[in-house]
Each structure stands twice: as structure tokens, then as C-alpha cells.
Design an enzyme around this catalytic site. Structure first.
Site: not given
Length: 337
Positions: A107, A140, A291
Site C-alpha cells: 500500500d 491509506h 479498499s
């Protein structure tokens, strides 16, 4: 990042992915080659179209693909999945839970946070694995790390940064990270990003790299595309593709991808998790997207893997006639945070 739009697919212009077997066959189009971790990136001569080169190489039986751009998936502009929102602190202590399960997290990286302060896995991270601090998707990876560690207490994360602060990476970088995981494969792998391909066919080198992790359960998001167009790597055979359901009832979140290639679903709306300590955020955020539904499913698999092999547990669940299912969304997982 230099990006070319091809329909709804994004590629790195002038680049084709392949292996060493293609070097001689592709020499007439090749200006330079960069090779690392089992992947060759052909840098094409001016005017050579990556799609046409790929097609010619495939006609010769060579596995090749344009270097597709992959994106993290809270990218549904104008909807709830477009950006994170500040949230109040969430009380959570890892406690003394211990698990031998390792989850691979590819990620944007992971930032320091009280939820894993003192954790061995975080202490092993280098500066190259720190989360991005600027960009539309900075934080994120940290957000996903929080969902994973809360859903599977005691789990260790193996972090590889493959996306930048805007949530963008490319197929070459992801394939190379997957190659580096072969010596010590994790039980579960979380891939909260993906792409369409220029021809809607599976990207062969990405497919090969995931298939090589035979004892790993790979979990990937179905994308915030609001369509049934295959989203890769979620649509690959052997990958658990995850869609999002909304917060109020078990129906598809409006932004979520769906289709016969989707295997599972989980809540994806307004989840709260760890985040960066910056600006209006004090280390916590609320965010929506496939996600994050993916992280809930990956965390559930990792938690179950304390007691039996992850591959056996998820295979039995997905084949079960008793597990709750939603058409085009697969088996329904609860949030359980």
C-alpha cells in the site's frame, strides 16, 4: 507519475512488462531494459505503442503486458469514498493477544500510531515503508493497517510501499514486491488497489506473481467503479475479490464494483480507523471504499488462520451453502470491529 489513459485503463506510456524470454523478440521495439526481481520493463522506442507490442508478443506465446497503473480504492469522485474525514479517537489496545499469522500489506506504507506502538512488526519497518504524508491518499495504508490489527488482534504486518501519496503505483512495482515475498510468504495478503486492463484480460505477470504465493490467501478490492467490468487483481482466479456493502443494510454500496468475479463483500461505508496525525486529523479518520471492505475480509481470514490454514478456511467458507451470500457480491462478512 507519467500516465497514459487508454479507455478506462491507465498505463505507463512507452513501457511493456515481460520476462527475459522476450528480450530478443522485442529488440526491434526496445530502447532500454530495466530488470529487477524477476521482471523486465521494456522502454520502447518513440512511436511504439505498448498495446500493439504486447499483442505481437502474445501472438508469439510470450507473457507480456503494458505497465498498467494501479490505484488505491477510495477513488469515487463526488461520493463518500472520495476522501477521509476527521474522526474522534477510537479506544483500542492490542492487549496481550499473540498470533503467528503474518499479513502482507502492499500500500502507501504505514505511519507511527498508538495502536501498534512497541509492536515488533512496526519496529522492523524502514523509512522506505513509512506512509506518505502528502497526496489525496496519504494515510491509506495506515488506515488499512488499523482495520487489519483490530480485526485480527496480535497479527504481524509485513509492509511494502507500492503506492504514492495519491494512491498510484504501477504493475511493475507490485510484481517486484510480490517476488520479494516468495522467501517468506505471508498467510494473508491485502491488496487494496487495482486497475482495469487495456483489453479486459488478466495481466499475466501480476497473475503469475500472485499464483507463486500458493499458500497465501490474496484478498483484493473489487474497485470503486460502480460497474461489473473486471477489476484486477480482484478478478483473478484464486484471488478473493471483495466488494463493499453500505452501512445500513446488506446491499451493494453505490460505488462498489460487482459481478460474477467477486467472491466476498463487507461493510465499506464510513469505517473509522487509524490515520495520520496531521492538520485536522489527530490520528483517526472515517473513510469509505472497497479498499477498506477488503481489509475487513483479510482481517477475518487472518484471525481464523490462528486455528487452521488460511487457504483451507477461506475455501470452505466460499464453498459453503450456509454462508450468507449476495448475488454478484459473494459471501457477506460482518465488520466485527
Amino acid at each position: 507519475m507519467n500516465i497514459q489513459s487508454v479507455g478506462e485503463a491507465l498505463i505507463r506510456p512507452g513501457q511493456v512488462l515481460t520476462d527475459r524470454a522476450a528480450l530478443s523478440a522485442a529488440s526491434r521495439w526496445t530502447q532500454a531494459v530495466s530488470e529487477a526481481d524477476g521482471v523486465c520493463v521494456l522502454h520502447l522506442t518513440d512511436g511504439a505503442d505498448p498495446r500493439e507490442v504486447t499483442a505481437e508478443l502474445r501472438d508469439q506465446g510470450i507473457r507480456a503486458s503494458p505497465n498498467h497503473v494501479l490505484r488505491g480504492q477510495p477513488l469515487f469522485f463526488g461520493g463518500p469514498a472520495s476522501r477521509p474525514f476527521p474522526a474522534p479517537p477510537v479506544p483500542f489496545k492490542p492487549g496481550r493477544a499473540r498470533s503467528d499469522v503474518v499479513v502482507g500489506l502492499l500500500d502507501t506504507g504505514v505511519a507511527d500510531h498508538p495502536w501498534w506502538s512497541g509492536a515488533d512488526w512496526y519496529a522492523r519497518l524502514g523509512p522506505e515503508e513509512a506512509d506518505a504524508t502528502e497526496g489525496a491518499q496519504a494515510g491509506h495504508g495506515t488506515f488499512i493497517a488499523g482495520l487489519l490489527t483490530r480485526r485480527a488482534p496480535g497479527v504481524s504486518l509485513r509492509v511494502h510501499r507500492v503506492l504514492d501519496g495519491d494512491g498510484l503505483g504501477d504493475e511493475a512495482g507490485v510484481v517486484r514486491a510480490l517476488h520479494r515475498m516468495r522467501e517468506r510468504p505471508p498467510q494473508v495478503l491485502n491488496l487494496s488497489f487495482g486497475c482495469h486492463t487495456f483489453d479486459d484480460r488478466p495481466p499475466p505477470l501480476l497473475s503469475d506473481a500472485i499464483a507463486a504465493l500458493a499458500d497465501t490467501v490474496t484478498v483484493a478490492c473489487a474497485g470503486n467503479t460502480a460497474s461489473d467490468r473486471p477489476f484486477w487483481p480482484a478478478a483473478l482466479p484464486g484471488v478473493v475479490g471483495v466488494a463493499a456493502v453500505d452501512a445500513c443494510e446488506p446491499r451493494r454500496a453505490p460505488y462498489s464494483g460487482y459481478g460474477t468475479w467477486v467472491d466476498a463483500c463487507a461493510p465499506g461505508d464510513w469505517l473509522t480507523s487509524s490515520y495520520l496525525d496531521t492538520g485536522d486529523f489527530a490520528g483517526y479518520a472515517a473513510w469509505s471504499g472497497t479498499s477498506f471492505a477488503t481489509a475487513l475480509v483479510a482481517g477475518a481470514i487472518a484471525d481464523a488462520a490462528r486455528h487452521e490454514p488460511a487457504t483451507e478456511w477461506i475455501r470452505r467458507l466460499l464453498d459453503s451453502e450456509e454462508a450468507p451470500q449476495i448475488t454478484d457480491l459473494g459471501v457477506l462478512f460482518s465488520a466485527s470491529l
